[in-house]
Design a protein around this motif. Sequence first.
Motif, PDB file in Angstrom:
ATOM      1  N   UNK A  56      -7.152  -7.933  -4.181  1.00 38.54           N
ATOM      2  CA  UNK A  56      -6.388  -7.210  -5.201  1.00 38.54           C
ATOM      3  C   UNK A  56      -6.849  -5.758  -5.299  1.00 38.54           C
ATOM      4  N   UNK A  57      -8.161  -5.552  -5.278  1.00 32.17           N
ATOM      5  CA  UNK A  57      -8.696  -4.194  -5.357  1.00 32.17           C
ATOM      6  C   UNK A  57      -8.327  -3.376  -4.117  1.00 32.17           C
ATOM      7  N   UNK A  58      -8.388  -4.003  -2.951  1.00 33.43           N
ATOM      8  CA  UNK A  58      -8.028  -3.290  -1.726  1.00 33.43           C
ATOM      9  C   UNK A  58      -6.542  -2.954  -1.694  1.00 33.43           C
ATOM     10  N   UNK A  59      -5.715  -3.871  -2.177  1.00 35.72           N
ATOM     11  CA  UNK A  59      -4.272  -3.596  -2.243  1.00 35.72           C
ATOM     12  C   UNK A  59      -4.011  -2.438  -3.201  1.00 35.72           C
ATOM     13  N   UNK A  60      -4.705  -2.453  -4.338  1.00 38.00           N
ATOM     14  CA  UNK A  60      -4.555  -1.371  -5.312  1.00 38.00           C
ATOM     15  C   UNK A  60      -4.986  -0.046  -4.689  1.00 38.00           C
ATOM     16  N   UNK A  61      -6.078  -0.077  -3.950  1.00 34.96           N
ATOM     17  CA  UNK A  61      -6.544   1.125  -3.268  1.00 34.96           C
ATOM     18  C   UNK A  61      -5.492   1.661  -2.301  1.00 34.96           C
ATOM     19  N   UNK A  62      -4.915   0.754  -1.522  1.00 35.30           N
ATOM     20  CA  UNK A  62      -3.900   1.169  -0.549  1.00 35.30           C
ATOM     21  C   UNK A  62      -2.664   1.739  -1.236  1.00 35.30           C
ATOM     22  N   UNK A  63      -2.225   1.098  -2.323  1.00 37.75           N
ATOM     23  CA  UNK A  63      -1.066   1.614  -3.056  1.00 37.75           C
ATOM     24  C   UNK A  63      -1.345   3.006  -3.606  1.00 37.75           C
ATOM     25  N   UNK A  64      -2.546   3.206  -4.125  1.00 41.91           N
ATOM     26  CA  UNK A  64      -2.902   4.496  -4.714  1.00 41.91           C
ATOM     27  C   UNK A  64      -3.098   5.566  -3.645  1.00 41.91           C
ATOM     28  N   UNK A  65      -3.887   5.261  -2.640  1.00 42.06           N
ATOM     29  CA  UNK A  65      -4.237   6.268  -1.635  1.00 42.06           C
ATOM     30  C   UNK A  65      -3.100   6.592  -0.674  1.00 42.06           C
ATOM     31  N   UNK A  66      -2.325   5.591  -0.285  1.00 37.10           N
ATOM     32  CA  UNK A  66      -1.304   5.806   0.734  1.00 37.10           C
ATOM     33  C   UNK A  66       0.098   6.030   0.173  1.00 37.10           C
ATOM     34  N   UNK A  67       0.361   5.491  -1.031  1.00 36.98           N
ATOM     35  CA  UNK A  67       1.700   5.619  -1.593  1.00 36.98           C
ATOM     36  C   UNK A  67       1.723   6.401  -2.904  1.00 36.98           C
ATOM     37  N   UNK A  68       0.552   6.728  -3.418  1.00 40.00           N
ATOM     38  CA  UNK A  68       0.485   7.497  -4.654  1.00 40.00           C
ATOM     39  C   UNK A  68       0.849   6.709  -5.905  1.00 40.00           C
ATOM     40  N   UNK A  69       0.859   5.380  -5.820  1.00 38.35           N
ATOM     41  CA  UNK A  69       1.206   4.536  -6.975  1.00 38.35           C
ATOM     42  C   UNK A  69      -0.068   4.152  -7.722  1.00 38.35           C
ATOM     43  N   UNK A  70      -0.084   4.372  -9.009  1.00 41.39           N
ATOM     44  CA  UNK A  70      -1.265   4.058  -9.815  1.00 41.39           C
ATOM     45  C   UNK A  70      -0.944   2.963 -10.822  1.00 41.39           C
ATOM     46  N   UNK A  71      -0.865   1.746 -10.351  1.00 39.40           N
ATOM     47  CA  UNK A  71      -0.665   0.589 -11.221  1.00 39.40           C
ATOM     48  C   UNK A  71      -2.022   0.217 -11.798  1.00 39.40           C
ATOM     49  N   UNK A  72      -2.129   0.111 -13.101  1.00 37.90           N
ATOM     50  CA  UNK A  72      -3.441  -0.119 -13.711  1.00 37.90           C
ATOM     51  C   UNK A  72      -3.853  -1.581 -13.734  1.00 37.90           C
ATOM     52  N   UNK A  73      -2.934  -2.496 -13.510  1.00 34.44           N
ATOM     53  CA  UNK A  73      -3.257  -3.916 -13.658  1.00 34.44           C
ATOM     54  C   UNK A  73      -4.465  -4.325 -12.809  1.00 34.44           C
ATOM     55  N   UNK A  74      -4.507  -3.937 -11.545  1.00 34.52           N
ATOM     56  CA  UNK A  74      -5.602  -4.336 -10.670  1.00 34.52           C
ATOM     57  C   UNK A  74      -6.540  -3.174 -10.348  1.00 34.52           C
TER      58      UNK A  74
END
Length: 127
Positions: A56-74
């Motif tokens: 979950x943390x790695x997916x969140x990292x990828x969403x933030x770093x590569x797509x610029x999405x900052x979902x706070x849930x994970x």
Amino acid sequence: MMRITAWIVAAVLAVAGVAAAADKLRRGVAVPVVKIEKGEACVAPTEEMRRNHMRMLLRQRDLTMHQGLRETRFSLKNCVECHADGATGSVLGKDGFCSSCHAYASVSIDCFECHSPMRQVRTAATP
């Protein structure tokens, strides 16, 4: 009838012996300190978090770093806000939420080498 009773007694004793052996093994290892300081429940069931929190943390990292999405849930920040010790404000240390589970599982924590206000800044000259 006597034979059935003997089998039942043997089964009960076997289960009791296995339970006692498991209890001895558990006492030899420091059990993790699992606490939620804020909120009522985690973002996912306990068993799912135990198995998949890193994914979950790695997916969140990828969403933030590569797509610029900052979902706070994970997000790591969201985890720390709920699980940090009320007195220290940290998930690290002897009874810290992350430290106790990672020590129990014999897994190192490298998240906070970067994600910490107290992190050590490494330079090219620093080993």
